[in-house]
Scaffold this active site. Structure first.
Site, PDB file in Angstrom:
ATOM      1  N   GLU A 227      -0.875  -0.861   0.448  1.00  0.00           N
ATOM      2  CA  GLU A 227       0.558  -1.124   0.480  1.00  0.00           C
ATOM      3  C   GLU A 227       0.843  -2.618   0.294  1.00  0.00           C
ATOM      4  O   GLU A 227       1.775  -2.992  -0.403  1.00  0.00           O
ATOM      5  CB  GLU A 227       1.151  -0.670   1.819  1.00  0.00           C
ATOM      6  CG  GLU A 227       1.109   0.827   2.038  1.00  0.00           C
ATOM      7  CD  GLU A 227       1.644   1.200   3.402  1.00  0.00           C
ATOM      8  OE1 GLU A 227       2.723   1.820   3.450  1.00  0.00           O
ATOM      9  OE2 GLU A 227       0.999   0.866   4.419  1.00  0.00           O
TER      10      GLU A 227
ATOM     11  N   LYS B 190      11.339   4.813   3.117  1.00  0.00           N
ATOM     12  CA  LYS B 190      10.060   4.567   2.452  1.00  0.00           C
ATOM     13  C   LYS B 190       9.598   5.900   1.859  1.00  0.00           C
ATOM     14  O   LYS B 190       8.921   6.684   2.527  1.00  0.00           O
ATOM     15  CB  LYS B 190       9.074   4.028   3.501  1.00  0.00           C
ATOM     16  CG  LYS B 190       7.793   3.486   2.993  1.00  0.00           C
ATOM     17  CD  LYS B 190       7.027   2.838   4.163  1.00  0.00           C
ATOM     18  CE  LYS B 190       5.715   2.273   3.707  1.00  0.00           C
ATOM     19  NZ  LYS B 190       5.010   1.592   4.798  1.00  0.00           N
TER      20      LYS B 190
END
Length: 121
Positions: free
Chosen positions: A21, A99
């Site tokens: 990420e 997200k």
């Protein structure tokens, strides 16, 4: 209380706990609801009596795209802090950060946090 509603602001950022990420980044979507008195702006048609939502957008964008956090909770906290600091006529802000590509095995639309913060008097 009057509101300015900013929905589904899309950004690309590098927030998350996992190394992938942090390295690859991902999309984030933000909603912001700004609570403030809009009566004078409505009566006078004067931009100076409201909040320029384009400038609020830039404040949110700066946090999402230029900063890095492990947690979207921290991202949300800093968005709220910056918006309330830069725009003192906003009484309360409610921010939701979504997200959609959270690293979770399973089917879902998104994972999200929602924070509500008020102006310190």
């Amino acid at each position: 209380m009057d509101k300015i509603i900013m929905k589904n602001l899309g950004f690309y950022g590098y927030h998350g706990v996992l190394e992938e990420e942090k390295r690859l980044g991902q999309r984030f979507f933000v909603d912001a609801v700004l609570h403030l008195d809009l009566s004078v702006a409505g009566k006078t048609d004067d931009l100076n009596k409201t909040v320029h939502y384009g400038l609020v957008y830039e404040t949110i964008k700066k946090q999402v795209e230029e900063k890095r956090y492990d947690l979207i909770e921290a991202l949300g906290e800093n968005i709220c802090k910056d918006v309330l600091k830069e725009f003192p006529n906003i009484i309360k802000i409610v921010v939701q950060i979504r997200k959609p590509q959270a690293p979770v095995v399973g089917l879902f639309d998104y994972m999200a946090v929602e924070l509500e913060r008020t102006q310190e008097l």
